[in-house]
Design an enzyme around this catalytic site. Structure first.
Site, short mmCIF file in Angstrom:
data_model
loop_
_atom_site.label_atom_id
_atom_site.label_comp_id
_atom_site.label_asym_id
_atom_site.label_seq_id
_atom_site.Cartn_x
_atom_site.Cartn_y
_atom_site.Cartn_z
N GLN A 1 11.62 15.72 -40.94
CA GLN A 1 10.22 15.80 -40.52
C GLN A 1 9.41 16.57 -41.55
O GLN A 1 9.79 17.66 -41.98
CB GLN A 1 10.13 16.46 -39.13
CG GLN A 1 8.74 16.44 -38.51
CD GLN A 1 8.25 15.04 -38.14
OE1 GLN A 1 9.04 14.13 -37.90
NE2 GLN A 1 6.94 14.86 -38.11
N LYS B 1 10.82 11.35 -30.85
CA LYS B 1 11.71 10.42 -31.55
C LYS B 1 13.10 10.45 -30.90
O LYS B 1 13.72 9.41 -30.68
CB LYS B 1 11.78 10.79 -33.05
CG LYS B 1 10.48 10.47 -33.78
CD LYS B 1 10.35 11.12 -35.16
CE LYS B 1 8.97 10.85 -35.75
NZ LYS B 1 8.71 11.51 -37.03
N ASP C 1 12.63 6.49 -43.07
CA ASP C 1 11.22 6.89 -43.17
C ASP C 1 10.51 6.13 -44.29
O ASP C 1 9.29 6.09 -44.35
CB ASP C 1 11.13 8.39 -43.47
CG ASP C 1 10.48 9.17 -42.36
OD1 ASP C 1 9.72 8.57 -41.57
OD2 ASP C 1 10.71 10.39 -42.28
#
Ligand code: GUN
Length: 292
Positions: A97, A53, A120
């Protein structure tokens, strides 16, 4: 007949070109999109995802702050770090994450991310907007799957989509996205899970089968039909002592045999993975635009 290979890497590269133009335009008006990634612990797979990412941010000219924290960090401390990022004007998107260590409540962490930085798309309010059809951040993997279906000529409209797996990151939101009465969706969706009986009878009826189970190569040729489009979301490490790193990555689909039978299939790696990353970039650009 061999199947159409749905190349997520190529499709993501196309989107990357489009995004780059958008980012240059934004920069012209004084805005540089910024993404913060937060990694707790040292799980090698999670670390690899976060690294990818960050690299993509670099390639696109998105400002990236990569925060790595020890697995024994307290929930309170993590909340305070997110609070700092929430107030940081250089940061438009915050990604924590998952999974997190067991002593930290994922829901508390997700809920601490401000809605306008929820790139997200995991915050319950973001979910509410997704379900009611308000404009919001769609979770990256489901959005990437929808995009790769459309761009590969396999539009899910009016098709029977069978999703194997009901995770909060993939199956559940994807079902919600694909049943919307909208172009690029409007599908009939069936979700199979561990409580489903005679699952193979259902998967065989799929025009589009999404494998998001998280177990290596469990979708075999006998559970799919010849006209199926198969999207493999799984990324599983299986031991391979003959390789340098000692493992290989396989999907939830037994690619070698299923690709001999079906109409179209996405590979692992090079399928859904690159799509997830590029959709995160897209959401970050969208977040940056909210500040204009
Ligand atoms: N873990 C697995 N997939 C994802 C994702 O899309 N976002 C985050 N934050 N964690 C993940």
């Amino acid at each position: 007949m061999s199947a159409q290979i749905i190349n997520g890497k190529e499709i993501a590269a196309q989107i990357k070109i489009e995004l780059k133009q958008e980012i240059e335009k934004l920069k012209g008006s004084g805005i540089t999109p910024g993404l913060a990634t937060v990694l707790v612990g040292d799980d090698p797979a999670s670390a690899a995802y976060v690294r990818m990412k960050g690299k993509m941010c670099e390639k696109l000219g998105i400002h990236n702050e990569s925060i790595k924290l020890s697995s024994d960090i307290s929930e309170e401390k993590l909340l305070s770090i997110i609070n700092d990022l929430a107030n940081d004007l250089k940061i438009n998107g915050i990604l924590v994450q998952l999974p997190l260590p067991e002593h930290i409540s994922e829901q508390n962490i997700i809920k601490s991310i401000p809605l306008h930085k929820d790139v997200d798309g995991f915050h319950p309010h973001t979910w509410g907007k997704m379900m009611t059809g308000e404009d919001t951040f769609l979770p990256c993997t489901p959005a990437g799957i929808q995009e790769m279906l459309i761009r590969s000529g396999n539009n899910p409209e009016k098709k029977h989509v069978v999703i194997a797996g009901r995770s909060k990151i993939v199956g559940l939101p994807l079902a919600n996205i694909l049943i919307k009465k909208e172009p690029g969706a409007n599908a009939t969706v069936t979700v199979c899970h561990t409580g489903t009986q005679n699952m193979s009878q259902i998967t065989k009826q799929a025009d589009i089968l999404i494998a998001a189970i998280g177990r290596p190569e469990v979708i075999t040729a006998d559970v799919v039909n010849e006209n199926a489009v198969v999207i493999d979301v799984g990324v599983n490490r299986v031991e391979a002592p003959e390789t340098e790193r000692g493992y290989r990555l396989v999907g939830d689909v037994h690619f070698e045999t299923v690709s001999q039978k079906v109409k179209a299939i996405s590979p692992v790696p090079g399928g859904v993975g690159p799509m997830t990353i590029i959709m995160l970039m897209k959401n970050t650009v969208k977040a940056a635009k909210l500040t204009t």
